[in-house]
Design a protein around this motif. Sequence first.
Motif, PDB file in Angstrom:
ATOM      1  N   MET A   1       0.985  -1.162  -0.213  1.00  0.00           N
ATOM      2  CA  MET A   1       0.003  -0.018   0.079  1.00  0.00           C
ATOM      3  C   MET A   1       0.881   1.324  -0.280  1.00  0.00           C
ATOM      4  SD  MET A   1      -3.273  -0.057   2.553  1.00  0.00           S
ATOM      5  CE  MET A   1      -4.534  -0.790   1.754  1.00  0.00           C
ATOM      6  N   SER A   2       0.571   2.272  -0.726  1.00  0.00           N
ATOM      7  CA  SER A   2       1.307   3.380  -0.816  1.00  0.00           C
ATOM      8  C   SER A   2       0.667   4.541   0.309  1.00  0.00           C
ATOM      9  CB  SER A   2       1.005   4.192  -2.149  1.00  0.00           C
ATOM     10  OG  SER A   2      -0.239   4.511  -2.240  1.00  0.00           O
ATOM     11  N   MET A   3       1.730   5.623   0.408  1.00  0.00           N
ATOM     12  CA  MET A   3       1.342   6.330   1.384  1.00  0.00           C
ATOM     13  C   MET A   3      -0.039   7.047   1.144  1.00  0.00           C
ATOM     14  SD  MET A   3       3.704   9.969   2.266  1.00  0.00           S
ATOM     15  CE  MET A   3       3.653  10.480   0.569  1.00  0.00           C
ATOM     16  N   VAL A   4      -0.365   7.441  -0.071  1.00  0.00           N
ATOM     17  CA  VAL A   4      -1.575   7.945  -0.451  1.00  0.00           C
ATOM     18  C   VAL A   4      -2.946   7.180   0.076  1.00  0.00           C
ATOM     19  CG1 VAL A   4      -3.106   8.785  -2.382  1.00  0.00           C
ATOM     20  CG2 VAL A   4      -0.574   9.086  -2.486  1.00  0.00           C
ATOM     21  N   GLU A   5      -2.630   5.847   0.042  1.00  0.00           N
ATOM     22  CA  GLU A   5      -3.636   4.920   0.462  1.00  0.00           C
ATOM     23  C   GLU A   5      -3.727   4.908   2.157  1.00  0.00           C
ATOM     24  OE1 GLU A   5      -2.289   1.527  -1.557  1.00  0.00           O
ATOM     25  OE2 GLU A   5      -3.643   1.676  -3.284  1.00  0.00           O
ATOM     26  N   ARG A   6      -2.828   5.410   2.650  1.00  0.00           N
ATOM     27  CA  ARG A   6      -2.649   5.245   4.364  1.00  0.00           C
ATOM     28  C   ARG A   6      -3.028   6.624   4.973  1.00  0.00           C
ATOM     29  NH1 ARG A   6      -2.121   0.515   6.323  1.00  0.00           N
ATOM     30  NH2 ARG A   6      -1.276  -1.019   4.871  1.00  0.00           N
ATOM     31  N   ILE A   7      -2.922   7.989   4.309  1.00  0.00           N
ATOM     32  CA  ILE A   7      -2.869   9.012   4.898  1.00  0.00           C
ATOM     33  C   ILE A   7      -3.798   9.808   4.177  1.00  0.00           C
ATOM     34  CG2 ILE A   7      -1.826  11.207   5.178  1.00  0.00           C
ATOM     35  CD1 ILE A   7       0.735   9.525   5.722  1.00  0.00           C
ATOM     36  N   GLU A   8      -4.746  10.690   4.738  1.00  0.00           N
ATOM     37  CA  GLU A   8      -5.791  11.218   4.398  1.00  0.00           C
ATOM     38  C   GLU A   8      -5.686  12.891   4.957  1.00  0.00           C
ATOM     39  OE1 GLU A   8      -9.706   9.924   4.867  1.00  0.00           O
ATOM     40  OE2 GLU A   8      -9.519   9.717   6.994  1.00  0.00           O
ATOM     41  N   ILE A   9      -6.125  13.967   4.166  1.00  0.00           N
ATOM     42  CA  ILE A   9      -6.191  15.310   4.620  1.00  0.00           C
ATOM     43  C   ILE A   9      -7.869  15.572   4.066  1.00  0.00           C
ATOM     44  CG2 ILE A   9      -5.626  17.559   4.231  1.00  0.00           C
ATOM     45  CD1 ILE A   9      -3.050  16.324   3.108  1.00  0.00           C
ATOM     46  N   ASP A  10      -8.548  15.831   5.186  1.00  0.00           N
ATOM     47  CA  ASP A  10      -9.894  16.260   5.150  1.00  0.00           C
ATOM     48  C   ASP A  10      -9.908  17.470   6.263  1.00  0.00           C
ATOM     49  OD1 ASP A  10     -12.705  16.256   5.703  1.00  0.00           O
ATOM     50  OD2 ASP A  10     -13.041  14.288   5.839  1.00  0.00           O
ATOM     51  N   PRO A  11     -10.681  18.454   5.603  1.00  0.00           N
ATOM     52  CA  PRO A  11     -10.909  19.862   6.423  1.00  0.00           C
ATOM     53  C   PRO A  11     -11.634  19.650   7.770  1.00  0.00           C
ATOM     54  CG  PRO A  11     -11.402  20.215   4.076  1.00  0.00           C
ATOM     55  CD  PRO A  11     -10.910  18.878   4.205  1.00  0.00           C
ATOM     56  N   ARG A  12     -12.491  18.254   7.397  1.00  0.00           N
ATOM     57  CA  ARG A  12     -13.560  18.140   8.698  1.00  0.00           C
ATOM     58  C   ARG A  12     -12.759  17.325   9.907  1.00  0.00           C
ATOM     59  NH1 ARG A  12     -17.638  15.254   5.202  1.00  0.00           N
ATOM     60  NH2 ARG A  12     -15.660  14.813   4.326  1.00  0.00           N
ATOM     61  N   LYS A  13     -11.800  16.813   9.695  1.00  0.00           N
ATOM     62  CA  LYS A  13     -10.802  15.898  10.574  1.00  0.00           C
ATOM     63  C   LYS A  13      -9.454  16.781  10.706  1.00  0.00           C
ATOM     64  CE  LYS A  13     -12.216  11.457   8.987  1.00  0.00           C
ATOM     65  NZ  LYS A  13     -11.581  10.179   8.865  1.00  0.00           N
ATOM     66  N   MET A  14      -9.418  16.947  12.258  1.00  0.00           N
ATOM     67  CA  MET A  14      -8.480  17.683  12.869  1.00  0.00           C
ATOM     68  C   MET A  14      -7.866  18.972  12.088  1.00  0.00           C
ATOM     69  SD  MET A  14      -7.362  15.799  15.237  1.00  0.00           S
ATOM     70  CE  MET A  14      -5.809  16.305  15.816  1.00  0.00           C
ATOM     71  N   GLY A  15      -8.568  19.891  11.546  1.00  0.00           N
ATOM     72  CA  GLY A  15      -8.491  20.816  11.074  1.00  0.00           C
ATOM     73  C   GLY A  15      -7.709  20.803   9.640  1.00  0.00           C
ATOM     74  N   GLY A  16      -8.016  19.704   8.954  1.00  0.00           N
ATOM     75  CA  GLY A  16      -7.162  19.545   7.630  1.00  0.00           C
ATOM     76  C   GLY A  16      -5.830  18.850   7.828  1.00  0.00           C
ATOM     77  N   LYS A  17      -5.502  18.633   8.901  1.00  0.00           N
ATOM     78  CA  LYS A  17      -3.929  18.105   9.245  1.00  0.00           C
ATOM     79  C   LYS A  17      -3.852  16.714   8.699  1.00  0.00           C
ATOM     80  CE  LYS A  17      -2.650  21.035  12.942  1.00  0.00           C
ATOM     81  NZ  LYS A  17      -3.602  21.502  13.683  1.00  0.00           N
ATOM     82  N   PRO A  18      -2.923  16.036   8.040  1.00  0.00           N
ATOM     83  CA  PRO A  18      -2.960  14.818   7.667  1.00  0.00           C
ATOM     84  C   PRO A  18      -3.074  13.933   8.850  1.00  0.00           C
ATOM     85  CG  PRO A  18      -0.926  16.160   6.682  1.00  0.00           C
ATOM     86  CD  PRO A  18      -1.668  17.087   7.704  1.00  0.00           C
ATOM     87  N   VAL A  19      -4.020  12.689   8.461  1.00  0.00           N
ATOM     88  CA  VAL A  19      -4.039  11.733   9.462  1.00  0.00           C
ATOM     89  C   VAL A  19      -4.186  10.366   8.761  1.00  0.00           C
ATOM     90  CG1 VAL A  19      -5.917  13.053  10.886  1.00  0.00           C
ATOM     91  CG2 VAL A  19      -6.689  11.818   9.356  1.00  0.00           C
ATOM     92  N   ILE A  20      -3.945   9.284   9.551  1.00  0.00           N
ATOM     93  CA  ILE A  20      -3.991   8.128   9.159  1.00  0.00           C
ATOM     94  C   ILE A  20      -5.493   7.751   8.865  1.00  0.00           C
ATOM     95  CG2 ILE A  20      -3.569   5.710   9.803  1.00  0.00           C
ATOM     96  CD1 ILE A  20      -0.823   7.242   9.430  1.00  0.00           C
ATOM     97  N   LYS A  21      -5.485   7.393   7.406  1.00  0.00           N
ATOM     98  CA  LYS A  21      -6.753   7.202   7.075  1.00  0.00           C
ATOM     99  C   LYS A  21      -7.517   6.267   7.927  1.00  0.00           C
ATOM    100  CE  LYS A  21      -7.547   7.154   2.677  1.00  0.00           C
ATOM    101  NZ  LYS A  21      -7.370   7.061   1.237  1.00  0.00           N
ATOM    102  N   GLY A  22      -8.898   6.639   8.299  1.00  0.00           N
ATOM    103  CA  GLY A  22      -9.905   5.764   9.031  1.00  0.00           C
ATOM    104  C   GLY A  22      -9.778   6.124  10.706  1.00  0.00           C
ATOM    105  N   THR A  23      -8.765   7.081  10.765  1.00  0.00           N
ATOM    106  CA  THR A  23      -8.723   7.501  12.237  1.00  0.00           C
ATOM    107  C   THR A  23      -8.554   8.876  12.220  1.00  0.00           C
ATOM    108  OG1 THR A  23      -6.235   7.667  12.273  1.00  0.00           O
ATOM    109  CG2 THR A  23      -7.043   5.426  12.394  1.00  0.00           C
ATOM    110  N   ARG A  24      -8.257   9.483  13.511  1.00  0.00           N
ATOM    111  CA  ARG A  24      -8.216  10.848  13.785  1.00  0.00           C
ATOM    112  C   ARG A  24      -6.653  11.038  14.608  1.00  0.00           C
ATOM    113  NH1 ARG A  24     -12.620  14.043  13.581  1.00  0.00           N
ATOM    114  NH2 ARG A  24     -11.784  15.473  14.899  1.00  0.00           N
TER     115      ARG A  24
END
Length: 61
Positions: A1-24
Amino acid sequence: MSMVERIEIDPRKMGGKPVIKGTRIPVYFILELLANGWSFEDIMENYPQLTKEDILAAKTE
């Protein structure tokens, strides 16, 4: 799995900071743990929702 598949940036989670996908759990937090001497095993024991691949992705982010 690549980094893109594991890390997400969503403005609704942690103020848009990169998080591990599926977690906070923000990437910066994992990096802080590693910088403070935590091993991969320590992190996975304390945060069982994380995998070794998640931690590796955070390190390379």
